[in-house]
Design an enzyme around this catalytic site. Structure first.
Site, short mmCIF file in Angstrom:
data_model
loop_
_atom_site.label_atom_id
_atom_site.label_comp_id
_atom_site.label_asym_id
_atom_site.label_seq_id
_atom_site.Cartn_x
_atom_site.Cartn_y
_atom_site.Cartn_z
N ARG A 13 0.82 -1.21 0.00
CA ARG A 13 0.00 0.00 0.00
C ARG A 13 0.86 1.28 0.00
O ARG A 13 0.32 2.39 0.09
CB ARG A 13 -0.93 -0.01 1.21
CG ARG A 13 -2.00 1.02 1.11
CD ARG A 13 -3.11 0.89 2.12
NE ARG A 13 -4.06 1.96 1.89
CZ ARG A 13 -5.02 1.93 0.97
NH1 ARG A 13 -5.18 0.85 0.23
NH2 ARG A 13 -5.82 2.96 0.79
N THR A 165 -20.16 7.17 14.14
CA THR A 165 -21.24 7.96 14.74
C THR A 165 -22.57 7.31 14.35
O THR A 165 -22.85 7.12 13.18
CB THR A 165 -21.22 9.41 14.27
OG1 THR A 165 -19.92 9.97 14.47
CG2 THR A 165 -22.25 10.24 15.02
N HIS A 186 -8.19 7.94 3.83
CA HIS A 186 -8.03 7.25 2.55
C HIS A 186 -6.63 6.64 2.41
O HIS A 186 -6.42 5.73 1.59
CB HIS A 186 -8.29 8.23 1.40
CG HIS A 186 -8.79 7.58 0.16
ND1 HIS A 186 -8.65 6.23 -0.10
CD2 HIS A 186 -9.41 8.11 -0.93
CE1 HIS A 186 -9.17 5.96 -1.29
NE2 HIS A 186 -9.64 7.07 -1.82
N ASP A 190 -9.69 2.16 1.76
CA ASP A 190 -10.39 2.48 0.52
C ASP A 190 -11.88 2.13 0.65
O ASP A 190 -12.31 1.55 1.64
CB ASP A 190 -9.79 1.70 -0.65
CG ASP A 190 -8.34 2.04 -0.89
OD1 ASP A 190 -7.93 3.19 -0.63
OD2 ASP A 190 -7.58 1.14 -1.32
#
Length: 207
Positions: A13, A165, A186, A190
């Site tokens: 990543r 939330t 991000h 993803d």
């Protein structure tokens, strides 16, 4: 609590992290409708059951256990715990409590009840002291439902844990639905990861 540091040189990543963390800092949020019909029918306590379900899925997937250290290293905890809000009617303020996560639902509920009994009435931002670094925030807004929700964090672009939330549940088409807003970074999460999380959470609630 164990923190495993990421080797960025071999991290699949790496390019995505550098893009969304350094070049184009980006967080995003989405609201999902959880079907809690079976949960409501079961008679189980809503808040603690959702806390346990969310915590179970957060601990299942590495991307939701990420953090940045003080010296800028990136890593992930082996386990994280929910830090959640409780409301004080007398002052119309809230306090943050945390409960150590355990996969055992009954054990978690017992620990939650104990924390609420000891710290639930304490005023101030931090109701239960000694908050460990490996926590993630969860809050409930039970007074109204919503279809959109976004947190604007001025210094939030180096904050990697997810933020949850929940809103007021409502009936629609014979089902009981509850809005869940999730805000993520991000750089580590993803759309695929977020949708997998929500789908697995729904499967957990259905079971």
């Amino acid at each position: 609590m164990n923190l495993t540091l990421i080797d960025r040189e071999t991290w699949p990543r790496r390019a995505y992290f550098e893009h969304y963390f350094t070049h184009v800092p980006c967080t995003y949020s989405a609201v999902f409708k959880l079907d809690i019909t079976r949960l409501r029918a079961s008679g189980k306590k809503l808040y603690v059951t959702l806390l346990h379900g969310i915590s179970t899925l957060v601990n299942r997937h590495q991307e939701f256990r990420m953090t940045c250290t003080a010296d800028g290293e990136v890593g992930f905890y082996d386990q994280v715990h929910p830090c959640y809000t409780v409301f004080h009617k007398d002052t119309e303020t809230f306090s943050n409590l945390w409960t150590a996560y355990t996969p055992d639902y009954e054990a978690f509920c017992a620990a939650y009840r104990e924390d609420m009994a000891v710290y639930g009435d304490r005023q101030g931002m931090t109701g239960k002291p000694d908050v460990p670094p490996n926590t993630f925030p969860v809050s409930m807004i039970p007074w109204a439902s919503f279809e959109g929700f976004n947190l604007n964090l001025q210094n939030g672009y180096d904050y990697l844990p997810p933020i949850f939330t929940m809103g007021k549940f409502y009936e629609e088409g014979g089902r009981v639905l509850l809005p869940l807003a999730v805000q993520v970074h991000h750089a580590v999460c993803d759309g695929f990861h977020l949708c997998r999380f929500v789908n697995e959470l729904q499967e957990l609630l259905d079971a």
